[in-house]
Design an enzyme around this catalytic site. Structure first.
Site, PDB file in Angstrom:
ATOM      1  N   HIS A 259       0.833  -1.205   0.000  1.00  0.00           N
ATOM      2  CA  HIS A 259       0.000   0.000   0.000  1.00  0.00           C
ATOM      3  C   HIS A 259       0.867   1.254   0.000  1.00  0.00           C
ATOM      4  O   HIS A 259       1.949   1.266   0.581  1.00  0.00           O
ATOM      5  CB  HIS A 259      -1.005   0.001   1.160  1.00  0.00           C
ATOM      6  CG  HIS A 259      -0.402  -0.042   2.540  1.00  0.00           C
ATOM      7  ND1 HIS A 259      -0.082   1.089   3.244  1.00  0.00           N
ATOM      8  CD2 HIS A 259      -0.063  -1.085   3.341  1.00  0.00           C
ATOM      9  CE1 HIS A 259       0.404   0.755   4.439  1.00  0.00           C
ATOM     10  NE2 HIS A 259       0.443  -0.564   4.521  1.00  0.00           N
TER      11      HIS A 259
ATOM     12  N   ASP B 270      -0.398   4.385   0.870  1.00  0.00           N
ATOM     13  CA  ASP B 270      -0.809   5.387   1.855  1.00  0.00           C
ATOM     14  C   ASP B 270      -0.023   5.178   3.141  1.00  0.00           C
ATOM     15  O   ASP B 270       0.491   4.078   3.389  1.00  0.00           O
ATOM     16  CB  ASP B 270      -2.320   5.296   2.127  1.00  0.00           C
ATOM     17  CG  ASP B 270      -2.731   3.936   2.686  1.00  0.00           C
ATOM     18  OD1 ASP B 270      -2.248   2.906   2.168  1.00  0.00           O
ATOM     19  OD2 ASP B 270      -3.514   3.890   3.661  1.00  0.00           O
TER      20      ASP B 270
ATOM     21  N   ASP C  92       6.629   1.170   6.228  1.00  0.00           N
ATOM     22  CA  ASP C  92       5.196   0.832   6.098  1.00  0.00           C
ATOM     23  C   ASP C  92       4.495   1.821   5.189  1.00  0.00           C
ATOM     24  O   ASP C  92       4.063   2.862   5.636  1.00  0.00           O
ATOM     25  CB  ASP C  92       4.595   0.809   7.514  1.00  0.00           C
ATOM     26  CG  ASP C  92       3.146   0.370   7.550  1.00  0.00           C
ATOM     27  OD1 ASP C  92       2.649  -0.148   6.543  1.00  0.00           O
ATOM     28  OD2 ASP C  92       2.514   0.543   8.614  1.00  0.00           O
TER      29      ASP C  92
ATOM     30  N   GLU D 278      -5.127   1.459   2.967  1.00  0.00           N
ATOM     31  CA  GLU D 278      -4.932   0.383   3.951  1.00  0.00           C
ATOM     32  C   GLU D 278      -4.941   0.937   5.372  1.00  0.00           C
ATOM     33  O   GLU D 278      -5.550   0.371   6.280  1.00  0.00           O
ATOM     34  CB  GLU D 278      -3.614  -0.347   3.674  1.00  0.00           C
ATOM     35  CG  GLU D 278      -3.505  -1.702   4.371  1.00  0.00           C
ATOM     36  CD  GLU D 278      -2.967  -1.628   5.787  1.00  0.00           C
ATOM     37  OE1 GLU D 278      -3.063  -2.633   6.505  1.00  0.00           O
ATOM     38  OE2 GLU D 278      -2.455  -0.558   6.197  1.00  0.00           O
ATOM     39  N   GLU D 279      -4.281   2.080   5.562  1.00  0.00           N
ATOM     40  CA  GLU D 279      -4.179   2.647   6.914  1.00  0.00           C
ATOM     41  C   GLU D 279      -5.513   3.211   7.396  1.00  0.00           C
ATOM     42  O   GLU D 279      -5.643   3.611   8.543  1.00  0.00           O
ATOM     43  CB  GLU D 279      -3.088   3.725   6.967  1.00  0.00           C
ATOM     44  CG  GLU D 279      -1.687   3.240   6.587  1.00  0.00           C
ATOM     45  CD  GLU D 279      -1.074   2.281   7.604  1.00  0.00           C
ATOM     46  OE1 GLU D 279      -1.761   1.872   8.549  1.00  0.00           O
ATOM     47  OE2 GLU D 279       0.111   1.937   7.427  1.00  0.00           O
TER      48      GLU D 279
ATOM     49  N   HIS E 219       4.284   3.263  12.284  1.00  0.00           N
ATOM     50  CA  HIS E 219       3.274   4.219  12.777  1.00  0.00           C
ATOM     51  C   HIS E 219       3.867   5.190  13.799  1.00  0.00           C
ATOM     52  O   HIS E 219       3.177   6.102  14.242  1.00  0.00           O
ATOM     53  CB  HIS E 219       2.048   3.539  13.414  1.00  0.00           C
ATOM     54  CG  HIS E 219       1.281   2.681  12.452  1.00  0.00           C
ATOM     55  ND1 HIS E 219       0.037   2.160  12.738  1.00  0.00           N
ATOM     56  CD2 HIS E 219       1.565   2.261  11.197  1.00  0.00           C
ATOM     57  CE1 HIS E 219      -0.397   1.457  11.722  1.00  0.00           C
ATOM     58  NE2 HIS E 219       0.520   1.487  10.769  1.00  0.00           N
TER      59      HIS E 219
HETATM   60  N1  BES Z   1       1.665  -3.068   7.791  1.00  0.00           N
HETATM   61  C1  BES Z   1       0.747  -2.888   8.854  1.00  0.00           C
HETATM   62  C2  BES Z   1       0.407  -4.169   9.568  1.00  0.00           C
HETATM   63  C3  BES Z   1       1.602  -4.677  10.302  1.00  0.00           C
HETATM   64  C4  BES Z   1       2.056  -4.011  11.423  1.00  0.00           C
HETATM   65  C5  BES Z   1       2.296  -5.765   9.860  1.00  0.00           C
HETATM   66  C6  BES Z   1       3.182  -4.451  12.088  1.00  0.00           C
HETATM   67  C7  BES Z   1       3.439  -6.201  10.523  1.00  0.00           C
HETATM   68  C8  BES Z   1       3.888  -5.541  11.640  1.00  0.00           C
HETATM   69  C9  BES Z   1      -0.485  -2.238   8.284  1.00  0.00           C
HETATM   70  O1  BES Z   1      -0.157  -1.147   7.446  1.00  0.00           O
HETATM   71  C10 BES Z   1      -1.308  -1.649   9.359  1.00  0.00           C
HETATM   72  O2  BES Z   1      -0.844  -0.791  10.047  1.00  0.00           O
HETATM   73  N2  BES Z   1      -2.534  -2.066   9.415  1.00  0.00           N
HETATM   74  C11 BES Z   1      -3.491  -1.409  10.226  1.00  0.00           C
HETATM   75  C12 BES Z   1      -4.803  -1.916   9.751  1.00  0.00           C
HETATM   76  C13 BES Z   1      -5.976  -1.154  10.204  1.00  0.00           C
HETATM   77  C14 BES Z   1      -5.987   0.278   9.787  1.00  0.00           C
HETATM   78  C15 BES Z   1      -7.244  -1.850   9.743  1.00  0.00           C
HETATM   79  C16 BES Z   1      -3.220  -1.766  11.676  1.00  0.00           C
HETATM   80  O3  BES Z   1      -2.823  -2.888  12.002  1.00  0.00           O
HETATM   81  O4  BES Z   1      -3.404  -0.862  12.509  1.00  0.00           O
HETATM   82 MN    MN Z   2       1.314  -1.584   6.174  1.00  0.00          MN
HETATM   83 MN    MN Z   3       0.422   0.511   8.819  1.00  0.00          MN
END
Ligand code: BES
Ligand code: MN
Ligand code: MN
Length: 449
Positions: A91, A93, A124, A155-156, A421
């Site tokens: 992604h 974003d 990320d 995605e975020e 994040h």
């Molecule tokens: N890439 C992350 C998910 C992730 C975090 C994978 C840490 C491996 C290690 C993804 O971009 C993410 O942050 N997803 C959000 C999803 C939400 C907005 C539905 C999350 O987990 O907060």
């Molecule tokens: Mn991600």
């Molecule tokens: Mn993320």
């Protein structure tokens, strides 16, 4: 067909400097789709990805969006005769910065320090975007299997319009194998295949007590305030041990070796003396148990507070849910728990958030997993491990539901120091190179004889 592995490592090495430069170019674009002020930047980010896909030899490139949704990029490299098609997902974003002034170097000015590239999205997930593009470059636009590059832009935000997008571009996105480069490795030289992810739901809870603010001395005592009522409500989310107190939620058991607690604490930045919540091993707690957190509260600011009783206050409550859970059912349980813990007869309104991510477990067996284990072990010099993450990727469940026959691989080039994040997010550059080689080898391993 000539052996696609021939000279592949050298081709990847050659492709890396440009990939690194293009990664910096992407990081400079503040594609925070969740912030309407950055909608134009997110469009610019999608256009840049599309341009990079064209430069990497895509036969067809388009920017697609569902009604009200973020721009996503779909690019195609048609399959050589008899070869499977692999969908490469990432992604473009990114999360908000959390306050530019807290960063060591500005979040949208990519900066290298000690072998890491710092910037929002450097890990990320613009590193995921560039992993895919670097692989296609290394193959000079002729990968040994068919490739569909799918780079989404929301995605975020929980991918709210992704189901609609998958429906309207069903044929375009059909694939035999899908590689999701949006996760992390346990160490920079240990590649992971992620097979367990938590889901995510949120709600906004608003507590109202009074028609208007009133003098806290004249009425205080018999008349309570909404902010205290809200805090009491939120205090019921955990039990005395710090376990999530909402009844009926799914919890799993993990045999994975425990993580080192000191390392975990320091990666998380936990202050001295602050206890960990809940029970069980750390993998169990972060991968297979629910977690609930208050992400924000709307109430008077301390600097502007006056001696009045606060009439209403609201909070955003977010809950990670374990594999085996149904996201909508969990969201309802969270809402019901909050509603039943409001003190003093205060009025309460719970509004479910729009973004929902189902938890997911993948069966890490089969030909695609065998291929990935060979490729990743070779590239990283260490055996690939199967792992879980506590984070969520809404696309996985959505894609698996739409294309039940496809094998799903979750990879990525984050590491425990990436601070996804957070402030000072970064990518370990040497690992990025290994990640590109691993994926290039994977495509070669997926070819049919
Ligand atoms: N890439 C992350 C998910 C992730 C975090 C994978 C840490 C491996 C290690 C993804 O971009 C993410 O942050 N997803 C959000 C999803 C939400 C907005 C539905 C999350 O987990 O907060
Ligand atoms: Mn991600
Ligand atoms: Mn993320």
């Amino acid at each position: 067909m000539p052996d696609p592995r021939e000279n592949l490592a050298a081709a990847v090495t050659d492709a890396l400097p440009a990939a690194r430069a293009d990664l910096e170019r992407l990081v400079r674009i503040p594609s925070i789709w969740a912030d309407p002020a950055h909608a134009e930047d997110t469009r610019r980010s999608a256009e840049t990805v599309a341009e990079l896909a064209r430069a990497a030899g895509a036969a067809a490139v388009q920017i697609v969006a569902a009604e009200g949704g973020a721009p996503a990029v779909v690019a195609q490299w048609p399959a050589p005769e008899g070869q499977p098609t692999v969908l490469l997902y990432a992604h473009h974003d990114v999360q908000p910065t959390g306050g530019d002034e807290h960063w060591t170097s500005p979040p949208f000015e990519p900066t290298e320090r000690d072998g890491r590239l710092y910037g929002r999205g450097a890990a990320d997930d613009k590193a995921g975007v560039m992993t895919h593009l670097a692989v296609l470059r290394a193959y000079q636009g002729h990968p040994p299997v068919g490739v569909t590059l799918f780079i989404e832009g929301e995605e975020e935000s929980g991918s709210p319009t992704l189901p609609a997008l998958l429906r309207s571009h069903h044929e375009l996105l059909t694939a035999d194998v899908i590689v999701i480069a949006d996760a992390a490795n346990p160490a920079v030289d240990v590649p992971a295949l992620t097979t367990s992810l938590r889901g995510l739901v949120d709600v906004t809870v608003e507590v109202a007590m009074l028609e208007r603010p009133v003098h806290s001395g004249v009425y205080g005592g018999p008349v309570g305030d909404a902010l205290t009522a809200l805090c009491t409500t939120l205090g019921a989310l955990h039990d005395a041990k710090g376990e999530v107190a909402i009844p009926g939620l799914a919890r799993g058991h993990s045999d994975a070796p425990d993580m080192d607690e000191a390392t975990f604490r320091s990666d998380a930045g936990l202050l001295d003396g602050v206890e960990l919540l809940g029970t069980g091993t750390l993998p169990e707690r972060t991968w297979l148990k629910p977690a609930v957190a208050v992400l924000g509260i709307d109430a008077p600011r301390v600097a502007e507070a006056s001696n009045v009783l606060v009439p209403r206050a609201r909070a955003m409550v977010s809950m990670r849910i374990a594999p085996g859970e149904d996201a909508l059912a969990a969201q309802r349980a969270l809402a019901a728990h909050l509603e039943s813990h409001v003190p003093w007869g205060a009025q309460v309104t719970v509004t479910p958030g729009p973004g929902i991510a189902e938890p997911f477990t993948l069966d890490g067996t089969g030909a695609a997993y065998d291929a990935a284990r060979r490729a990743f072990s070779e590239a990283y010099g260490n055996a690939a491990v199967e792992t879980g993450i506590g984070g969520s990727i809404p696309f996985i469940a959505e894609f698996a539901r739409t294309f039940p026959g496809a094998a799903v691989l979750v990879t990525g080039v984050g590491d425990p120091a990436s601070r996804w994040h957070g402030i000072d997010e970064s990518l370990h550059l040497e690992m990025f190179g290994k990640g590109v080689l691993a994926e290039a080898l994977l495509l070669a391993e997926l070819t049919r004889p």
